[in-house]
Scaffold this motif. Structure first.
Motif, PDB file in Angstrom:
ATOM      1  N   UNK A  73       0.834  -1.206   0.000  1.00  0.00           N
ATOM      2  CA  UNK A  73       0.000   0.000   0.000  1.00  0.00           C
ATOM      3  C   UNK A  73       0.870   1.258   0.000  1.00  0.00           C
ATOM      4  N   UNK A  74       1.870   1.310   0.879  1.00  0.00           N
ATOM      5  CA  UNK A  74       2.743   2.481   0.956  1.00  0.00           C
ATOM      6  C   UNK A  74       3.552   2.641  -0.334  1.00  0.00           C
ATOM      7  N   UNK A  75       4.064   1.540  -0.868  1.00  0.00           N
ATOM      8  CA  UNK A  75       4.875   1.626  -2.081  1.00  0.00           C
ATOM      9  C   UNK A  75       4.067   2.034  -3.311  1.00  0.00           C
ATOM     10  N   UNK A  76       2.751   1.847  -3.263  1.00  0.00           N
ATOM     11  CA  UNK A  76       1.914   2.212  -4.399  1.00  0.00           C
ATOM     12  C   UNK A  76       1.567   3.690  -4.416  1.00  0.00           C
ATOM     13  N   UNK A  77       2.012   4.407  -3.389  1.00  0.00           N
ATOM     14  CA  UNK A  77       1.715   5.830  -3.268  1.00  0.00           C
ATOM     15  C   UNK A  77       2.992   6.595  -2.946  1.00  0.00           C
ATOM     16  N   UNK A  78       2.859   7.898  -2.769  1.00  0.00           N
ATOM     17  CA  UNK A  78       4.032   8.721  -2.478  1.00  0.00           C
ATOM     18  C   UNK A  78       3.754   9.545  -1.223  1.00  0.00           C
ATOM     19  N   UNK A  79       3.610   8.856  -0.113  1.00  0.00           N
ATOM     20  CA  UNK A  79       3.321   9.520   1.148  1.00  0.00           C
ATOM     21  C   UNK A  79       4.523  10.327   1.621  1.00  0.00           C
ATOM     22  N   UNK A  80       4.238  11.403   2.346  1.00  0.00           N
ATOM     23  CA  UNK A  80       5.294  12.173   3.008  1.00  0.00           C
ATOM     24  C   UNK A  80       5.331  11.922   4.509  1.00  0.00           C
TER      25      UNK A  80
ATOM     26  N   UNK B 282      12.590   2.823   0.285  1.00  0.00           N
ATOM     27  CA  UNK B 282      13.355   2.247  -0.817  1.00  0.00           C
ATOM     28  C   UNK B 282      12.605   2.295  -2.151  1.00  0.00           C
ATOM     29  N   UNK B 283      11.276   2.561  -2.107  1.00  0.00           N
ATOM     30  CA  UNK B 283      10.494   2.599  -3.347  1.00  0.00           C
ATOM     31  C   UNK B 283      10.611   3.922  -4.079  1.00  0.00           C
TER      32      UNK B 283
ATOM     33  N   UNK C 145      13.856  10.104  -1.294  1.00  0.00           N
ATOM     34  CA  UNK C 145      12.651  10.554  -0.601  1.00  0.00           C
ATOM     35  C   UNK C 145      12.566   9.855   0.743  1.00  0.00           C
ATOM     36  N   UNK C 146      12.095  10.582   1.768  1.00  0.00           N
ATOM     37  CA  UNK C 146      11.889   9.996   3.091  1.00  0.00           C
ATOM     38  C   UNK C 146      10.428  10.171   3.496  1.00  0.00           C
ATOM     39  N   UNK C 147       9.873   9.129   4.083  1.00  0.00           N
ATOM     40  CA  UNK C 147       8.551   9.214   4.697  1.00  0.00           C
ATOM     41  C   UNK C 147       8.772   9.403   6.188  1.00  0.00           C
ATOM     42  N   UNK C 148       8.208  10.466   6.734  1.00  0.00           N
ATOM     43  CA  UNK C 148       8.409  10.784   8.141  1.00  0.00           C
ATOM     44  C   UNK C 148       7.359  10.049   8.972  1.00  0.00           C
ATOM     45  N   UNK C 149       7.762   8.897   9.488  1.00  0.00           N
ATOM     46  CA  UNK C 149       6.881   8.076  10.303  1.00  0.00           C
ATOM     47  C   UNK C 149       7.110   8.328  11.782  1.00  0.00           C
ATOM     48  N   UNK C 150       6.033   8.550  12.508  1.00  0.00           N
ATOM     49  CA  UNK C 150       6.067   8.745  13.960  1.00  0.00           C
ATOM     50  C   UNK C 150       5.034   7.800  14.576  1.00  0.00           C
ATOM     51  N   UNK C 151       5.377   7.240  15.722  1.00  0.00           N
ATOM     52  CA  UNK C 151       4.466   6.323  16.408  1.00  0.00           C
ATOM     53  C   UNK C 151       3.935   6.957  17.681  1.00  0.00           C
ATOM     54  N   UNK C 152       2.619   7.206  17.764  1.00  0.00           N
ATOM     55  CA  UNK C 152       2.027   7.566  19.052  1.00  0.00           C
ATOM     56  C   UNK C 152       1.634   6.299  19.808  1.00  0.00           C
ATOM     57  N   UNK C 153       2.026   6.246  21.058  1.00  0.00           N
ATOM     58  CA  UNK C 153       1.608   5.155  21.956  1.00  0.00           C
ATOM     59  C   UNK C 153       0.560   5.750  22.893  1.00  0.00           C
ATOM     60  N   UNK C 154      -0.707   5.468  22.614  1.00  0.00           N
ATOM     61  CA  UNK C 154      -1.801   6.187  23.255  1.00  0.00           C
ATOM     62  C   UNK C 154      -2.471   5.362  24.347  1.00  0.00           C
TER      63      UNK C 154
END
Length: 299
Positions: A51-58, A126-127, A131-140
């Motif tokens: 799913x992520x590789x099929x798009x260009x998320x930031x 790598x796709x 480009x870098x996707x800025x991933x952050x994890x909230x632990x809620x």
């Protein structure tokens, strides 16, 4: 045993980091940290990857429970930061203002290491070359399965953070500081307001307008709009608004002005600021340095 999906992401170098941030024992599934037989061995992580590789998320917000933390990469060489650590720190700082979460790498916040996590794989991207996707994890939340009456308050507390992650995926200009050249003024005086702003978004901004207009009477602002054709990602600039206060403004009056930041036609920031005329009246004065004898509590 079950696979911990947040230990099952690639690349192999991340998944097989020497930090021992996952288990290689297939019998340690369930609530434990078995990483799987290989990176992306599980259908869930494969679907995420595709799913992520099929798009260009930031940006990506990888929501987890629990503990009230905001986690940034890297994990595989934690606590070594990514080359974009200044950006991650800005994002975490802004989101903490409303969530009050603790923030940092996994080892800094949770006290243990992770390998094969989603944030590392996203940032590597790598796709999409360069480009870098800025991933952050909230632990809620207070537990893996919060009580039903806690769900809405937890969601409300994180609403701004979710909106913020969407905003920074594009161009997002926001004030860094708003500073008057004096704390208070007298009737008839002139002064200025300096607005420092930054494009906190990951895309360049164009046609940026910083606008200050009077709301109250007896306040004249000489130049009410500054326009910037381009503001690159994470670049900062400033505007200085000169103003004059009317001669007949009563002492201890707050004159309002509307500060807005507009990208093309979209208002991305709007807030009133106040020019204070007169010294004001002290409602409470106690430095509390010696003792708290002047204070009472009902606790």
């Amino acid at each position: 045993g079950w696979v911990d999906l947040n230990r099952n992401f690639g690349i192999y170098q991340f998944w097989n980091s020497s930090n021992n941030g996952s288990s290689t024992d297939s019998c340690s599934g369930g609530q434990s940290t078995f990483r799987g037989r290989s990176p992306f061995s599980e259908i869930e992580t494969q679907n995420y990857m595709n799913f992520v590789n099929s798009r260009n998320f930031n940006t990506v917000f990888n929501a987890h429970t629990f503990g009230n933390y905001l986690l940034k990469p890297w994990d595989w060489i934690d606590p070594q930061p990514t080359p974009d650590d200044n950006k991650f720190n800005q994002f975490l700082s802004d989101m903490r203002e409303t969530s009050n979460y603790s923030a940092g790498t996994t080892s800094q916040t949770l006290g243990y290491f992770v390998r094969g996590g989603a944030n590392d794989w996203c940032y590597n991207d790598s796709a999409n070359s360069a480009h870098h996707i800025f991933g952050i994890t909230p632990e809620t939340g207070p537990s893996f399965w919060p009580a039903q009456n806690e769900i809405i308050p937890l969601a409300q507390n994180m609403l701004y953070s979710n909106k913020y992650m969407s905003l920074i995926a594009g161009a997002y200009v926001n004030p860094v500081s708003k500073t008057f050249n004096a704390s208070t003024y007298n009737a008839g005086e002139s002064g200025n307001l300096k607005v420092v702003f930054r494009n906190k978004g990951l895309l360049n901004a164009s046609n940026v307008k910083i606008i200050l207009t009077p709301v109250s009477g007896n306040l004249t602002i000489t130049t009410q709009q500054y326009t910037y054709s381009v503001l690159n990602s994470f670049a900062a600039d400033s505007s200085v608004f000169n103003f004059t206060i009317g001669n007949n403004v009563p002492v201890n009056t707050a004159l309002a002005a509307s500060l807005k930041i507009v990208l093309d036609t979209a208002v991305v920031f709007s807030q009133n600021v106040y020019v204070l005329v007169g010294p004001g009246n002290a409602a409470v004065s106690d430095n509390a340095e010696g003792s708290f004898t002047n204070w009472v509590t009902n606790q």
